[in-house]
Design an enzyme around this catalytic site. Sequence first.
Site, PDB file in Angstrom:
ATOM      1  N   ASP A  66       0.865  -1.185   0.000  1.00  0.00           N
ATOM      2  CA  ASP A  66       0.000   0.000   0.000  1.00  0.00           C
ATOM      3  C   ASP A  66       0.901   1.234   0.000  1.00  0.00           C
ATOM      4  O   ASP A  66       1.707   1.409   0.929  1.00  0.00           O
ATOM      5  CB  ASP A  66      -0.856  -0.053   1.281  1.00  0.00           C
ATOM      6  CG  ASP A  66      -1.858   1.070   1.374  1.00  0.00           C
ATOM      7  OD1 ASP A  66      -1.668   2.112   0.715  1.00  0.00           O
ATOM      8  OD2 ASP A  66      -2.840   0.909   2.122  1.00  0.00           O
ATOM      9  N   SER A 145      -2.515  14.708 -13.084  1.00  0.00           N
ATOM     10  CA  SER A 145      -3.754  14.981 -13.815  1.00  0.00           C
ATOM     11  C   SER A 145      -3.704  16.459 -14.143  1.00  0.00           C
ATOM     12  O   SER A 145      -2.977  17.223 -13.492  1.00  0.00           O
ATOM     13  CB  SER A 145      -4.918  14.678 -12.867  1.00  0.00           C
ATOM     14  OG  SER A 145      -6.066  15.391 -13.242  1.00  0.00           O
ATOM     15  N   TYR A 158      -9.090  15.754  -4.362  1.00  0.00           N
ATOM     16  CA  TYR A 158      -8.272  15.125  -5.410  1.00  0.00           C
ATOM     17  C   TYR A 158      -7.402  16.190  -6.071  1.00  0.00           C
ATOM     18  O   TYR A 158      -6.189  16.001  -6.233  1.00  0.00           O
ATOM     19  CB  TYR A 158      -9.190  14.454  -6.427  1.00  0.00           C
ATOM     20  CG  TYR A 158      -8.485  13.774  -7.585  1.00  0.00           C
ATOM     21  CD1 TYR A 158      -7.830  12.558  -7.403  1.00  0.00           C
ATOM     22  CD2 TYR A 158      -8.494  14.337  -8.868  1.00  0.00           C
ATOM     23  CE1 TYR A 158      -7.196  11.926  -8.463  1.00  0.00           C
ATOM     24  CE2 TYR A 158      -7.867  13.709  -9.931  1.00  0.00           C
ATOM     25  CZ  TYR A 158      -7.220  12.510  -9.731  1.00  0.00           C
ATOM     26  OH  TYR A 158      -6.584  11.887 -10.785  1.00  0.00           O
ATOM     27  N   ALA A 160      -6.453  19.000  -4.844  1.00  0.00           N
ATOM     28  CA  ALA A 160      -5.439  19.447  -3.880  1.00  0.00           C
ATOM     29  C   ALA A 160      -4.285  18.448  -3.813  1.00  0.00           C
ATOM     30  O   ALA A 160      -3.110  18.839  -3.799  1.00  0.00           O
ATOM     31  CB  ALA A 160      -6.071  19.613  -2.499  1.00  0.00           C
ATOM     32  N   SER A 161      -4.597  17.159  -3.803  1.00  0.00           N
ATOM     33  CA  SER A 161      -3.531  16.146  -3.683  1.00  0.00           C
ATOM     34  C   SER A 161      -2.656  16.129  -4.937  1.00  0.00           C
ATOM     35  O   SER A 161      -1.440  15.930  -4.858  1.00  0.00           O
ATOM     36  CB  SER A 161      -4.128  14.759  -3.431  1.00  0.00           C
ATOM     37  OG  SER A 161      -4.866  14.302  -4.556  1.00  0.00           O
ATOM     38  N   LYS A 162      -3.248  16.387  -6.102  1.00  0.00           N
ATOM     39  CA  LYS A 162      -2.457  16.400  -7.337  1.00  0.00           C
ATOM     40  C   LYS A 162      -1.667  17.709  -7.440  1.00  0.00           C
ATOM     41  O   LYS A 162      -0.569  17.719  -8.005  1.00  0.00           O
ATOM     42  CB  LYS A 162      -3.359  16.198  -8.562  1.00  0.00           C
ATOM     43  CG  LYS A 162      -3.999  14.800  -8.654  1.00  0.00           C
ATOM     44  CD  LYS A 162      -2.972  13.681  -8.858  1.00  0.00           C
ATOM     45  CE  LYS A 162      -3.618  12.347  -9.226  1.00  0.00           C
ATOM     46  NZ  LYS A 162      -2.657  11.240  -9.332  1.00  0.00           N
TER      47      LYS A 162
HETATM   48  N1  LIG Z   1      -8.850   7.611 -14.975  1.00  0.00           N
HETATM   49  C1  LIG Z   1      -8.753   8.912 -15.195  1.00  0.00           C
HETATM   50  O1  LIG Z   1      -9.651   9.529 -15.785  1.00  0.00           O
HETATM   51  C2  LIG Z   1      -7.513   9.654 -14.737  1.00  0.00           C
HETATM   52  C3  LIG Z   1      -7.394  11.002 -15.109  1.00  0.00           C
HETATM   53  C4  LIG Z   1      -6.279  11.710 -14.681  1.00  0.00           C
HETATM   54  C5  LIG Z   1      -5.311  11.088 -13.896  1.00  0.00           C
HETATM   55  N2  LIG Z   1      -5.450   9.787 -13.560  1.00  0.00           N
HETATM   56  C6  LIG Z   1      -4.423   9.188 -12.684  1.00  0.00           C
HETATM   57  O2  LIG Z   1      -3.936   7.988 -13.236  1.00  0.00           O
HETATM   58  C7  LIG Z   1      -3.487   7.128 -12.186  1.00  0.00           C
HETATM   59  C8  LIG Z   1      -4.059   5.732 -12.397  1.00  0.00           C
HETATM   60  O3  LIG Z   1      -5.473   5.798 -12.280  1.00  0.00           O
HETATM   61  P1  LIG Z   1      -6.460   4.774 -13.032  1.00  0.00           P
HETATM   62  O4  LIG Z   1      -7.434   5.622 -13.763  1.00  0.00           O
HETATM   63  O5  LIG Z   1      -5.702   3.720 -13.735  1.00  0.00           O
HETATM   64  O6  LIG Z   1      -7.229   4.183 -11.757  1.00  0.00           O
HETATM   65  P2  LIG Z   1      -7.672   2.694 -11.369  1.00  0.00           P
HETATM   66  O7  LIG Z   1      -8.176   1.950 -12.553  1.00  0.00           O
HETATM   67  O8  LIG Z   1      -8.597   2.876 -10.197  1.00  0.00           O
HETATM   68  O9  LIG Z   1      -6.319   2.018 -10.877  1.00  0.00           O
HETATM   69  C9  LIG Z   1      -5.676   2.484  -9.715  1.00  0.00           C
HETATM   70  C10 LIG Z   1      -4.502   1.584  -9.390  1.00  0.00           C
HETATM   71  O10 LIG Z   1      -3.876   2.092  -8.214  1.00  0.00           O
HETATM   72  C11 LIG Z   1      -3.825   1.066  -7.232  1.00  0.00           C
HETATM   73  N3  LIG Z   1      -3.953   1.659  -5.911  1.00  0.00           N
HETATM   74  C12 LIG Z   1      -4.961   2.422  -5.429  1.00  0.00           C
HETATM   75  N4  LIG Z   1      -4.703   2.761  -4.157  1.00  0.00           N
HETATM   76  C13 LIG Z   1      -3.502   2.197  -3.845  1.00  0.00           C
HETATM   77  C14 LIG Z   1      -2.713   2.166  -2.662  1.00  0.00           C
HETATM   78  N5  LIG Z   1      -3.102   2.793  -1.556  1.00  0.00           N
HETATM   79  N6  LIG Z   1      -1.542   1.486  -2.689  1.00  0.00           N
HETATM   80  C15 LIG Z   1      -1.145   0.838  -3.802  1.00  0.00           C
HETATM   81  N7  LIG Z   1      -1.859   0.825  -4.943  1.00  0.00           N
HETATM   82  C16 LIG Z   1      -3.024   1.494  -4.948  1.00  0.00           C
HETATM   83  C17 LIG Z   1      -4.953   0.107  -7.567  1.00  0.00           C
HETATM   84  O11 LIG Z   1      -4.658  -1.225  -7.171  1.00  0.00           O
HETATM   85  P3  LIG Z   1      -5.067  -1.980  -5.815  1.00  0.00           P
HETATM   86  O12 LIG Z   1      -6.491  -1.651  -5.533  1.00  0.00           O
HETATM   87  O13 LIG Z   1      -4.791  -3.415  -6.160  1.00  0.00           O
HETATM   88  O14 LIG Z   1      -4.123  -1.459  -4.771  1.00  0.00           O
HETATM   89  C18 LIG Z   1      -4.920   0.152  -9.093  1.00  0.00           C
HETATM   90  O15 LIG Z   1      -3.934  -0.723  -9.585  1.00  0.00           O
HETATM   91  C19 LIG Z   1      -3.923   7.788 -10.879  1.00  0.00           C
HETATM   92  O16 LIG Z   1      -2.848   8.451 -10.280  1.00  0.00           O
HETATM   93  C20 LIG Z   1      -4.967   8.783 -11.321  1.00  0.00           C
HETATM   94  O17 LIG Z   1      -5.087   9.880 -10.439  1.00  0.00           O
HETATM   95  C21 LIG Z   1      -6.518   9.051 -13.963  1.00  0.00           C
END
Ligand SMILES: NC(=O)c1ccc[n+]([C@@H]2O[C@H](COP(=O)([O-])OP(=O)(O)OC[C@H]3O[C@@H](n4cnc5c(N)ncnc54)[C@H](OP(=O)(O)O)[C@@H]3O)[C@@H](O)[C@H]2O)c1
Length: 273
Positions: A66, A145, A158, A160-162
């Site tokens: 994690d 993002s 979200y 704020a964290s980014k």
């Molecule tokens: N999807 C969008 O529209 C979008 C847009 C802009 C930016 N992003 C960014 O892209 C990145 C990937 O997002 P995604 O869209 O692929 O989301 P996702 O499909 O929800 O995948 C998130 C991944 O992060 C892992 N994760 C979550 N919390 C975790 C933790 N505490 N420790 C370790 N692993 C953790 C999850 O795996 P487990 O649950 O197995 O831990 C999963 O593999 C993120 O940083 C997100 O902010 C996404």
Amino acid sequence: MGFLASLSHKTVVITGASAGLGATLAVECARRGARLGLLARNAERLAAVARECEQLGSEVLIVVGDVAVAADGQRLVEATIERFGCLDYLVANAGLSMWTPFAAVEDVALFRTLMEVNYLGAVHCVHPALPHLQKSKGLLVAISSIQGQVGVPLHTGYSASKHALQGFCDALRMEVAASGVGVMTVLLHWLQGTELRQRALGKDGKALGAASRKHRAEAVRLEEAAQAIVRGMQKRQQRLYVPKRLRLLALVHALWPALAEWVVKGKVAREEG
Ligand SMILES: NC(=O)c1ccc[n+]([C@@H]2O[C@H](COP(=O)([O-])OP(=O)(O)OC[C@H]3O[C@@H](n4cnc5c(N)ncnc54)[C@H](OP(=O)(O)O)[C@@H]3O)[C@@H](O)[C@H]2O)c1
């Protein structure tokens, strides 16, 4: 093969690799011959991604952990060095979102969770990785993002964290440039086909699940995003906007913030509608 061979013998560590963008990036890197260190909490799904990468010829280490736990970041880096002897790219990708007006939030603990995963989650991995990135003159890739630059309604915590992640990376880049380490932030638009929205926290601090909104057609395809990121890694870009036209919004935001906010509010209203 030229470009496809570009990651051969390179060690790439990716957090949040069990789903979504992290899993797609792992496969893209495997296709290019990288050795992979993959972290996420779900062991079964992580193992399935690892198998797919191995079938493409990649050597893969999986670490179940994690990112919100500092010791897990340390364990990821130690295991990678033990297995592969070096670390060339650290991709801090693990992330969690939210979807609720601030006024409706029932418990502000939600904000701590988002900071722990999206911001501290990266710090927890970068800190132990830095000496190894200095040795390899490697690259930190922070998956952010456009919300790392421009706030978006219903995403206060979200955004704020980014923003925190972006500030950390911009400061670190200047500190480590002389030692040959690069820092790239990836400012993404909405992506298609990930679980970010289902897992996004609602007003009660629980995942939205089926209540989450579907993305519209303008969202970027995962493979397209992953390929753009790998190209950006190769060029060691400082800031990568995906898609490229997103840079325009960042520019408008810098010059005329009220106009950028009008555009963003309209987009979010359409997603809600
Ligand atoms: N999807 C969008 O529209 C979008 C847009 C802009 C930016 N992003 C960014 O892209 C990145 C990937 O997002 P995604 O869209 O692929 O989301 P996702 O499909 O929800 O995948 C998130 C991944 O992060 C892992 N994760 C979550 N919390 C975790 C933790 N505490 N420790 C370790 N692993 C953790 C999850 O795996 P487990 O649950 O197995 O831990 C999963 O593999 C993120 O940083 C997100 O902010 C996404």
